[in-house]
Design an enzyme around this catalytic site. Structure first.
Site, PDB file in Angstrom:
ATOM      1  CD  GLU A   1      -4.811  -4.461   4.247  1.00  0.00           C
ATOM      2  OE1 GLU A   1      -4.566  -4.488   3.034  1.00  0.00           O
ATOM      3  OE2 GLU A   1      -5.168  -3.425   4.850  1.00  0.00           O
TER       4      GLU A   1
ATOM      5  CG  HIS B   1      -2.253   0.379   3.229  1.00  0.00           C
ATOM      6  ND1 HIS B   1      -2.594   0.019   1.946  1.00  0.00           N
ATOM      7  CD2 HIS B   1      -2.878  -0.511   4.045  1.00  0.00           C
ATOM      8  CE1 HIS B   1      -3.378  -1.051   1.989  1.00  0.00           C
ATOM      9  NE2 HIS B   1      -3.559  -1.392   3.257  1.00  0.00           N
TER      10      HIS B   1
ATOM     11  NE  ARG C   1      -3.078   7.259   0.352  1.00  0.00           N
ATOM     12  CZ  ARG C   1      -3.794   6.188   0.059  1.00  0.00           C
ATOM     13  NH1 ARG C   1      -4.990   6.319  -0.491  1.00  0.00           N
ATOM     14  NH2 ARG C   1      -3.319   4.986   0.323  1.00  0.00           N
TER      15      ARG C   1
ATOM     16  CB  THR D   1      -3.970   5.668  -4.777  1.00  0.00           C
ATOM     17  OG1 THR D   1      -4.974   4.728  -4.417  1.00  0.00           O
ATOM     18  CG2 THR D   1      -2.612   5.005  -4.698  1.00  0.00           C
TER      19      THR D   1
ATOM     20  CE1 TYR E   1       0.394  -2.078  -0.148  1.00  0.00           C
ATOM     21  CE2 TYR E   1       2.624  -2.117   0.726  1.00  0.00           C
ATOM     22  CZ  TYR E   1       1.401  -1.488   0.586  1.00  0.00           C
ATOM     23  OH  TYR E   1       1.174  -0.264   1.179  1.00  0.00           O
TER      24      TYR E   1
ATOM     25  CE  LYS F   1       1.438   3.347   1.811  1.00  0.00           C
ATOM     26  NZ  LYS F   1       1.277   3.280   0.344  1.00  0.00           N
TER      27      LYS F   1
ATOM     28  CG  ASN G   1       0.293   6.534  -1.034  1.00  0.00           C
ATOM     29  OD1 ASN G   1       1.013   5.891  -0.266  1.00  0.00           O
ATOM     30  ND2 ASN G   1      -0.711   5.984  -1.688  1.00  0.00           N
TER      31      ASN G   1
ATOM     32  CG  PHE H   1       2.805  -0.251  -8.575  1.00  0.00           C
ATOM     33  CD1 PHE H   1       2.507  -0.736  -7.301  1.00  0.00           C
ATOM     34  CD2 PHE H   1       1.776  -0.154  -9.490  1.00  0.00           C
ATOM     35  CE1 PHE H   1       1.224  -1.117  -6.951  1.00  0.00           C
ATOM     36  CE2 PHE H   1       0.472  -0.534  -9.148  1.00  0.00           C
ATOM     37  CZ  PHE H   1       0.206  -1.018  -7.871  1.00  0.00           C
TER      38      PHE H   1
HETATM   39  P1  CMP Z   1      -1.560   1.573  -0.910  1.00  0.00           P
HETATM   40  O1  CMP Z   1      -2.911   2.028  -0.447  1.00  0.00           O
HETATM   41  O2  CMP Z   1      -0.557   1.280   0.149  1.00  0.00           O
HETATM   42  O3  CMP Z   1      -1.748   0.253  -1.798  1.00  0.00           O
HETATM   43  C1  CMP Z   1      -0.826  -0.097  -2.827  1.00  0.00           C
HETATM   44  C2  CMP Z   1       0.181   0.936  -3.077  1.00  0.00           C
HETATM   45  O4  CMP Z   1       0.907   0.863  -4.269  1.00  0.00           O
HETATM   46  C3  CMP Z   1      -0.495   2.288  -3.148  1.00  0.00           C
HETATM   47  O5  CMP Z   1      -0.974   2.688  -1.885  1.00  0.00           O
HETATM   48  C4  CMP Z   1       0.614   3.154  -3.731  1.00  0.00           C
HETATM   49  O6  CMP Z   1       1.409   3.769  -2.754  1.00  0.00           O
HETATM   50  C5  CMP Z   1       1.498   2.145  -4.465  1.00  0.00           C
HETATM   51  N1  CMP Z   1       1.637   2.471  -5.870  1.00  0.00           N
HETATM   52  C6  CMP Z   1       2.788   2.779  -6.467  1.00  0.00           C
HETATM   53  N2  CMP Z   1       2.595   3.039  -7.759  1.00  0.00           N
HETATM   54  C7  CMP Z   1       1.279   2.895  -8.007  1.00  0.00           C
HETATM   55  C8  CMP Z   1       0.463   3.040  -9.160  1.00  0.00           C
HETATM   56  N3  CMP Z   1       0.957   3.381 -10.348  1.00  0.00           N
HETATM   57  N4  CMP Z   1      -0.867   2.822  -9.015  1.00  0.00           N
HETATM   58  C9  CMP Z   1      -1.389   2.470  -7.811  1.00  0.00           C
HETATM   59  N5  CMP Z   1      -0.647   2.320  -6.680  1.00  0.00           N
HETATM   60  C10 CMP Z   1       0.670   2.537  -6.784  1.00  0.00           C
END
Ligand code: CMP
Length: 140
Positions: free
Chosen positions: A126, A115, A102, A91, A49, A9, A112, A57
């Site tokens: 994807e 992905h 992470r 996550t 997404y 990211k 984070n 979010f």
């Molecule tokens: P990712 O695995 O890229 O998939 C969705 C993303 O949403 C997740 O990682 C997080 O970086 C982002 N995100 C931001 N806020 C939240 C939250 N409150 N709960 C879960 N994912 C979140």
């Protein structure tokens, strides 16, 4: 043998941690069969997404994901999807075990660092979102 998609990211790319992330993935037993550096448009981030469209979010996540370049990787190996998820950690970086991507490189649930696809169907979708078949295995 299985394939999965990984994204490095904008936070990790901006901190010049591309090599460090790839090192963890390779040392963790995954092989790179596709890689590209790119900057997502807003529409591309929202499309990627789309499953999270209703989440609170979503807007901030898409803003962050187009805030700078990302690296898209296709990883291959036995149980690659699960293996990549183990190497990433959960996550929320605050809950990630020591040595996971992470924990090492993430700074918040949004920022984070990486992905990874969460299952076989998602992995297929994807990977196809970023790569054509001719761009994998160094064939392009
Ligand atoms: P990712 O695995 O890229 O998939 C969705 C993303 O949403 C997740 O990682 C997080 O970086 C982002 N995100 C931001 N806020 C939240 C939250 N409150 N709960 C879960 N994912 C979140």
């Amino acid at each position: 043998m299985e394939r999965t998609l990984s994204l490095i990211k904008p936070d990790a790319v901006g901190r010049q941690q591309i090599g460090a992330v790839i090192n963890v993935l390779e040392q963790g037993g995954l092989r790179l069969v596709g890689a590209k550096l790119l900057r997502l448009s807003r529409a591309q981030a929202e499309g990627f997404y789309a499953v999270h469209r209703e989440r609170p979010f979503f807007g901030a996540l898409c803003t962050f994901m187009c805030s700078g370049p990302i690296v898209a990787l296709v990883l291959e190996g036995p149980n690659a999807i699960q293996r990549n998820r183990e190497l990433m950690g959960p996550t929320d970086p605050a809950k990630a075990p020591a040595g996971t991507l992470r924990q090492l490189f993430g700074t918040s649930i949004e920022r984070n660092a990486v992905h990874g696809s969460d299952g076989p169907d998602t992995a297929r979708t994807e990977i196809a979102y970023f790569f054509s078949a001719s761009e994998l295995n160094g064939l392009a």
